[in-house]
Design a protein around this motif. Structure first.
Motif, PDB file in Angstrom:
ATOM      1  N   THR A 191      25.608   0.075  15.797  1.00  0.00           N
ATOM      2  CA  THR A 191      27.057   0.116  16.041  1.00  0.00           C
ATOM      3  C   THR A 191      27.671   1.410  15.517  1.00  0.00           C
ATOM      4  OG1 THR A 191      27.202  -2.291  15.946  1.00  0.00           O
ATOM      5  CG2 THR A 191      29.243  -1.066  15.576  1.00  0.00           C
ATOM      6  N   LYS A 192      27.335   1.779  14.280  1.00  0.00           N
ATOM      7  CA  LYS A 192      27.886   3.005  13.701  1.00  0.00           C
ATOM      8  C   LYS A 192      27.474   4.244  14.486  1.00  0.00           C
ATOM      9  CE  LYS A 192      28.075   1.209   8.991  1.00  0.00           C
ATOM     10  NZ  LYS A 192      27.417   1.248   7.676  1.00  0.00           N
ATOM     11  N   ALA A 193      26.218   4.301  14.884  1.00  0.00           N
ATOM     12  CA  ALA A 193      25.742   5.463  15.656  1.00  0.00           C
ATOM     13  C   ALA A 193      26.426   5.515  17.017  1.00  0.00           C
ATOM     14  CB  ALA A 193      24.227   5.419  15.811  1.00  0.00           C
ATOM     15  N   GLY A 194      26.583   4.368  17.660  1.00  0.00           N
ATOM     16  CA  GLY A 194      27.273   4.324  18.950  1.00  0.00           C
ATOM     17  C   GLY A 194      28.716   4.780  18.837  1.00  0.00           C
ATOM     18  N   ASN A 195      29.401   4.333  17.791  1.00  0.00           N
ATOM     19  CA  ASN A 195      30.794   4.743  17.580  1.00  0.00           C
ATOM     20  C   ASN A 195      30.904   6.237  17.302  1.00  0.00           C
ATOM     21  OD1 ASN A 195      31.698   2.133  17.964  1.00  0.00           O
ATOM     22  ND2 ASN A 195      31.764   1.662  15.787  1.00  0.00           N
ATOM     23  N   VAL A 215      20.287   7.009  11.273  1.00  0.00           N
ATOM     24  CA  VAL A 215      20.875   7.025   9.934  1.00  0.00           C
ATOM     25  C   VAL A 215      21.268   8.453   9.555  1.00  0.00           C
ATOM     26  CG1 VAL A 215      20.409   6.652   7.464  1.00  0.00           C
ATOM     27  CG2 VAL A 215      19.751   4.912   9.145  1.00  0.00           C
ATOM     28  N   TYR A 216      20.411   9.406   9.856  1.00  0.00           N
ATOM     29  CA  TYR A 216      20.738  10.809   9.570  1.00  0.00           C
ATOM     30  C   TYR A 216      22.006  11.212  10.321  1.00  0.00           C
ATOM     31  CZ  TYR A 216      19.914  15.601   8.179  1.00  0.00           C
ATOM     32  OH  TYR A 216      20.047  16.833   7.595  1.00  0.00           O
ATOM     33  N   PHE A 217      22.086  10.818  11.590  1.00  0.00           N
ATOM     34  CA  PHE A 217      23.238  11.157  12.419  1.00  0.00           C
ATOM     35  C   PHE A 217      24.527  10.566  11.862  1.00  0.00           C
ATOM     36  CE2 PHE A 217      25.896   9.868  16.140  1.00  0.00           C
ATOM     37  CZ  PHE A 217      26.345  11.128  16.482  1.00  0.00           C
ATOM     38  N   ILE A 218      24.485   9.338  11.366  1.00  0.00           N
ATOM     39  CA  ILE A 218      25.732   8.700  10.900  1.00  0.00           C
ATOM     40  C   ILE A 218      26.068   9.036   9.450  1.00  0.00           C
ATOM     41  CG2 ILE A 218      25.605   6.812  12.557  1.00  0.00           C
ATOM     42  CD1 ILE A 218      24.653   4.982  10.284  1.00  0.00           C
ATOM     43  N   THR A 219      25.151   9.662   8.735  1.00  0.00           N
ATOM     44  CA  THR A 219      25.418  10.047   7.347  1.00  0.00           C
ATOM     45  C   THR A 219      26.250  11.328   7.341  1.00  0.00           C
ATOM     46  OG1 THR A 219      23.340   9.049   6.633  1.00  0.00           O
ATOM     47  CG2 THR A 219      24.363  10.634   5.132  1.00  0.00           C
ATOM     48  N   LEU A 224      28.779   8.523  18.205  1.00  0.00           N
ATOM     49  CA  LEU A 224      28.406   9.213  19.441  1.00  0.00           C
ATOM     50  C   LEU A 224      29.603   9.303  20.384  1.00  0.00           C
ATOM     51  CD1 LEU A 224      26.134  10.453  21.176  1.00  0.00           C
ATOM     52  CD2 LEU A 224      25.671   8.153  22.015  1.00  0.00           C
ATOM     53  N   LYS A 225      30.364   8.235  20.490  1.00  0.00           N
ATOM     54  CA  LYS A 225      31.547   8.225  21.351  1.00  0.00           C
ATOM     55  C   LYS A 225      32.587   9.240  20.902  1.00  0.00           C
ATOM     56  CE  LYS A 225      31.089   3.400  22.627  1.00  0.00           C
ATOM     57  NZ  LYS A 225      31.569   2.035  22.365  1.00  0.00           N
ATOM     58  N   SER A 226      32.628   9.507  19.602  1.00  0.00           N
ATOM     59  CA  SER A 226      33.653  10.410  19.065  1.00  0.00           C
ATOM     60  C   SER A 226      33.299  11.889  19.243  1.00  0.00           C
ATOM     61  CB  SER A 226      33.885  10.124  17.581  1.00  0.00           C
ATOM     62  OG  SER A 226      32.795  10.584  16.811  1.00  0.00           O
TER      63      SER A 226
END
Length: 131
Positions: free
Chosen positions: A26-30, A80-84, A32-34
């Motif tokens: 969910t966090k990565a998808g959100n 995880v790296y992407f959302i950190t 990515l959308k931004s």
């Protein structure tokens, strides 16, 4: 390097916890959308992340189980790296913030090339069966 080690540890822990996997997805998808698509590099990053998200979603849903554990851990590490936000190059640094994210994602996608091809084939078969 300590930050990368911490992210790797979090990825390994996340890969064994279904709720943590869903949260990461969910966090990565959100995030990515931004992302804006005003550069070729960001468009390429988005494309690569989209396939990793689809692969991960299919794994979580139990639809596609052909991935070895090492593939799941690498996908989770990339996400995880992407959302950190405070990885090697913090995301808030203009023009550079996503450079390390893109590098990590692209390296992992390259490493997972064989699994990605198999997944694409499986997706195509799913579309054919739906017709």
């Amino acid at each position: 390097m300590d930050k990368t080690r911490k992210i790797w540890q979090k990825a390994k822990e996340t890969a064994t916890d279904k709720e943590a996997m869903k949260s990461t997805l969910t966090k990565a998808g959100n995030k990515l959308k931004s992302l804006a698509e005003n550069s070729r590099e960001l468009r390429e990053l988005k494309t690569k992340l989209e396939i990793l998200l689809r692969m991960f979603q299919s794994h979580i849903n139990g639809e596609y189980r052909a991935f070895p554990v090492s593939t799941i851990v690498l996908i989770v590490f990339a996400l995880v790296y992407f959302i950190t936000p405070t990885d090697l190059i913090p995301d808030f640094i203009p023009a550079l913030g996503f450079t390390d994210d893109a590098t990590v994602v692209l390296l992992i996608v390259k490493k997972l090339n064989r699994d990605i091809k198999k997944f694409y084939k499986w997706e195509d078969e799913q579309w054919e069966e739906a017709d």
